[in-house]
Write an enzyme that holds these catalytic residues in place. Structure first.
Site, PDB file in Angstrom:
ATOM      1  N   ASP A 176       0.847  -1.200   0.000  1.00  0.00           N
ATOM      2  CA  ASP A 176       0.000   0.000   0.000  1.00  0.00           C
ATOM      3  C   ASP A 176       0.887   1.256   0.000  1.00  0.00           C
ATOM      4  OD1 ASP A 176      -2.434  -1.712   0.632  1.00  0.00           O
ATOM      5  OD2 ASP A 176      -1.168  -2.083   2.365  1.00  0.00           O
ATOM      6  N   HIS A 204      -4.516  -3.366   6.517  1.00  0.00           N
ATOM      7  CA  HIS A 204      -4.314  -3.635   5.086  1.00  0.00           C
ATOM      8  C   HIS A 204      -5.668  -4.066   4.516  1.00  0.00           C
ATOM      9  CE1 HIS A 204      -2.703  -4.990   1.314  1.00  0.00           C
ATOM     10  NE2 HIS A 204      -3.163  -6.206   1.520  1.00  0.00           N
TER      11      HIS A 204
HETATM   12  P1  NAD Z   1      -1.849 -18.479  -3.963  1.00  0.00           P
HETATM   13  O1  NAD Z   1      -3.182 -19.139  -3.808  1.00  0.00           O
HETATM   14  O2  NAD Z   1      -1.254 -18.352  -5.316  1.00  0.00           O
HETATM   15  O3  NAD Z   1      -0.796 -19.195  -3.031  1.00  0.00           O
HETATM   16  C1  NAD Z   1      -1.057 -19.489  -1.709  1.00  0.00           C
HETATM   17  C2  NAD Z   1      -0.296 -20.749  -1.383  1.00  0.00           C
HETATM   18  O4  NAD Z   1      -0.440 -20.970   0.016  1.00  0.00           O
HETATM   19  C3  NAD Z   1      -0.830 -21.992  -2.112  1.00  0.00           C
HETATM   20  O5  NAD Z   1       0.236 -22.678  -2.735  1.00  0.00           O
HETATM   21  C4  NAD Z   1      -1.456 -22.803  -0.970  1.00  0.00           C
HETATM   22  O6  NAD Z   1      -1.385 -24.194  -1.206  1.00  0.00           O
HETATM   23  C5  NAD Z   1      -0.567 -22.364   0.183  1.00  0.00           C
HETATM   24  N1  NAD Z   1      -1.116 -22.659   1.494  1.00  0.00           N
HETATM   25  C6  NAD Z   1      -2.402 -22.703   1.883  1.00  0.00           C
HETATM   26  N2  NAD Z   1      -2.494 -23.076   3.159  1.00  0.00           N
HETATM   27  C7  NAD Z   1      -1.235 -23.249   3.610  1.00  0.00           C
HETATM   28  C8  NAD Z   1      -0.680 -23.650   4.843  1.00  0.00           C
HETATM   29  N3  NAD Z   1      -1.431 -23.947   5.881  1.00  0.00           N
HETATM   30  N4  NAD Z   1       0.672 -23.733   4.931  1.00  0.00           N
HETATM   31  C9  NAD Z   1       1.458 -23.457   3.888  1.00  0.00           C
HETATM   32  N5  NAD Z   1       0.984 -23.100   2.688  1.00  0.00           N
HETATM   33  C10 NAD Z   1      -0.350 -22.989   2.551  1.00  0.00           C
HETATM   34  O7  NAD Z   1      -1.995 -17.033  -3.249  1.00  0.00           O
HETATM   35  P2  NAD Z   1      -1.038 -15.771  -3.385  1.00  0.00           P
HETATM   36  O8  NAD Z   1      -1.529 -14.942  -4.503  1.00  0.00           O
HETATM   37  O9  NAD Z   1       0.388 -16.202  -3.344  1.00  0.00           O
HETATM   38  O10 NAD Z   1      -1.454 -14.980  -2.057  1.00  0.00           O
HETATM   39  C11 NAD Z   1      -1.165 -15.486  -0.780  1.00  0.00           C
HETATM   40  C12 NAD Z   1      -1.778 -14.612   0.289  1.00  0.00           C
HETATM   41  O11 NAD Z   1      -1.200 -13.307   0.287  1.00  0.00           O
HETATM   42  C13 NAD Z   1      -3.274 -14.380   0.157  1.00  0.00           C
HETATM   43  O12 NAD Z   1      -3.862 -14.406   1.438  1.00  0.00           O
HETATM   44  C14 NAD Z   1      -3.378 -12.983  -0.405  1.00  0.00           C
HETATM   45  O13 NAD Z   1      -4.616 -12.381  -0.147  1.00  0.00           O
HETATM   46  C15 NAD Z   1      -2.238 -12.334   0.352  1.00  0.00           C
HETATM   47  N6  NAD Z   1      -1.731 -11.065  -0.169  1.00  0.00           N
HETATM   48  C16 NAD Z   1      -1.359 -10.122   0.742  1.00  0.00           C
HETATM   49  C17 NAD Z   1      -0.819  -8.926   0.313  1.00  0.00           C
HETATM   50  C18 NAD Z   1      -0.403  -7.870   1.299  1.00  0.00           C
HETATM   51  O14 NAD Z   1      -0.024  -6.778   0.853  1.00  0.00           O
HETATM   52  N7  NAD Z   1      -0.449  -8.092   2.607  1.00  0.00           N
HETATM   53  C19 NAD Z   1      -0.644  -8.694  -1.042  1.00  0.00           C
HETATM   54  C20 NAD Z   1      -1.011  -9.674  -1.953  1.00  0.00           C
HETATM   55  C21 NAD Z   1      -1.561 -10.866  -1.499  1.00  0.00           C
HETATM   56  C1  LMR Z   2      -3.545  -6.616  -2.327  1.00  0.00           C
HETATM   57  O1  LMR Z   2      -3.587  -5.596  -1.637  1.00  0.00           O
HETATM   58  O2  LMR Z   2      -3.325  -6.597  -3.542  1.00  0.00           O
HETATM   59  C2  LMR Z   2      -3.716  -7.952  -1.656  1.00  0.00           C
HETATM   60  O3  LMR Z   2      -3.970  -7.779  -0.307  1.00  0.00           O
HETATM   61  C3  LMR Z   2      -4.702  -8.815  -2.318  1.00  0.00           C
HETATM   62  C4  LMR Z   2      -6.121  -8.407  -1.996  1.00  0.00           C
HETATM   63  O4  LMR Z   2      -6.905  -9.285  -1.609  1.00  0.00           O
HETATM   64  O5  LMR Z   2      -6.423  -7.219  -2.128  1.00  0.00           O
END
Ligand code: NAD
Ligand code: LMR
Length: 350
Positions: A176, A204
């Site tokens: 962000d 967030h």
């Molecule tokens: P994705 O679905 O591509 O990958 C997630 C992975 O986590 C998968 O491979 C899944 O099998 C694995 N997983 C699920 N449960 C698990 C566990 N208990 N232990 C280990 N691995 C596990 O998702 P992504 O796009 O890589 O996003 C991951 C997370 O990050 C989501 O929650 C998304 O919303 C979050 N995210 C946060 C931000 C931020 O700024 N804070 C930004 C983008 C995404």
């Molecule tokens: C983002 O900010 O891009 C991630 O947290 C993914 C979402 O769910 O918004």
């Protein structure tokens, strides 16, 4: 003189290349964020170019075949500081003696969902992983939580790891922060490194408050207040804020997947600042434990504040003047975090 400097440099390189490897865990390692993240870590962008690394990759059992492919690709990158890659679906292997944990693994939201809709599914994961941190990790481990809802997941992980200092836990709001810097930079026609000290307050989520009242823009060598550089208060108090708040949803709508490349870049920025500190006179945004002593934000939340980091220790930048407009937005996002925390604690006690 040059020869002396060259030999000192060689000695330093030899010493650091003999440094003990650090153990870095990435969870959700078969997912899309990890796919953008692992290469940057393994080539030294986060912990330093001379710091040997053992990468531990945790995912769930059905993803182990995919993880094998990720391991092959990391090997094929032929990276000198990457000493070992350990794929696993077992927390006792994953969390053993780790120095840094990047907790990405969880369910991402889909179009139309709010991040808090993920609470029930994801809180259970962070309880288990917090307990594993408590049992197996080094007590000095630095933990960054990325999986959403990141602030509340981070709080749950920290509460589940009572032997690890609360200050070692943080959650990612750097994405962000970077989004806000970039919006200001584009508006001013400068590159994003000419913008500093934007702040993301709070959660967030779409209640976060991107604040540029303390930000500075370097306009042709002159450090200028962001409000003066932009000269459009209506945009700064309107579309700028909503664009940053809604950016995650906009990316999901366009890509049908949540942001990954930009999230990975932000994780690198966040962890590198923990490891090496923030630049003199600059602050960054990070979700950290609210002690109740900063900006009248209630305690026992993971709330995004402006922080400065030195010797791997963050400190909230206190004392910035806050106007009524900002105060209302800072309180609204705190209220959402209180509600999320109470719901999450309810789930955990069921
Ligand atoms: P994705 O679905 O591509 O990958 C997630 C992975 O986590 C998968 O491979 C899944 O099998 C694995 N997983 C699920 N449960 C698990 C566990 N208990 N232990 C280990 N691995 C596990 O998702 P992504 O796009 O890589 O996003 C991951 C997370 O990050 C989501 O929650 C998304 O919303 C979050 N995210 C946060 C931000 C931020 O700024 N804070 C930004 C983008 C995404
Ligand atoms: C983002 O900010 O891009 C991630 O947290 C993914 C979402 O769910 O918004």
């Amino acid at each position: 003189m040059l020869t002396l400097l060259t030999s000192m440099y060689l000695v330093m390189r030899t010493v650091s290349s003999r440094a003990e490897p650090i153990r870095v865990l990435v969870t959700g390692a078969a997912g899309q964020i990890a796919y953008s993240l692992l290469y940057s870590i393994a080539k030294g962008d986060v912990f330093g170019k001379d710091q040997p690394i053992i990468l531990i990759l945790l995912d769930i059992p059905p993803m182990l075949p995919v993880l094998d492919g990720v391991v092959m690709e990391l090997q094929d990158c032929a990276l000198p500081i990457l000493k070992e890659v350990i794929p696993t679906d077992k927390v006792e292997v994953a969390f053993k003696d780790i120095d840094a944990a990047i907790l990405v693994g969880s369910m991402p939201r889909k179009e139309g969902m709010e991040r808090k809709d993920l609470l029930k599914a994801n809180v259970a994961i962070f309880k288990t992983q917090g307990a594993a941190l408590d049992k197996y990790a080094k007590k000095t481990v630095k933990v960054v939580v990325v999986g959403n809802p990141a602030n509340t997941n981070c709080l749950i992980a920290s509460k589940s790891a009572p032997s690890i200092p609360k200050e070692n836990f943080s959650c990612l709001t750097r994405l962000d922060h970077n989004r806000a810097c970039s919006q200001v930079a584009m508006r001013c026609g400068v590159s994003s490194d000419q913008v500093k000290n934007v702040i993301i307050w709070g959660n967030h989520s779409s209640t976060q408050y991107p604040d540029v009242h303390h930000a500075k823009v370097n306009l042709q060598g002159a450090e200028t207040e962001a409000y003066q550089a932009i000269k459009d208060d209506a945009w700064l108090r309107g579309d700028f804020i909503s664009t940053v708040q809604q950016r995650g949803a906009a990316v999901i709508k366009a890509r049908k997947l949540s942001s990954a490349m930009s999230a990975a870049k932000a994780i690198c920025d966040h962890m590198r600042d923990i490891w090496f500190g923030t630049k003199e006179g600059e602050f960054v945004s990070m979700g950290v434990y609210a002690s109740g002593n900063s900006y009248n934000i209630p305690e026992d939340l993971i709330y995004s504040f402006p922080v400065q980091i030195k010797n791997k220790t963050w400190k909230v930048v206190d004392g910035l003047p806050i106007n009524d407009f900002s105060r209302a937005k800072m309180d609204a996002t705190a209220a959402e975090l209180v509600e999320e925390r109470d719901t999450a604690l309810d789930f955990l006690s069921q």
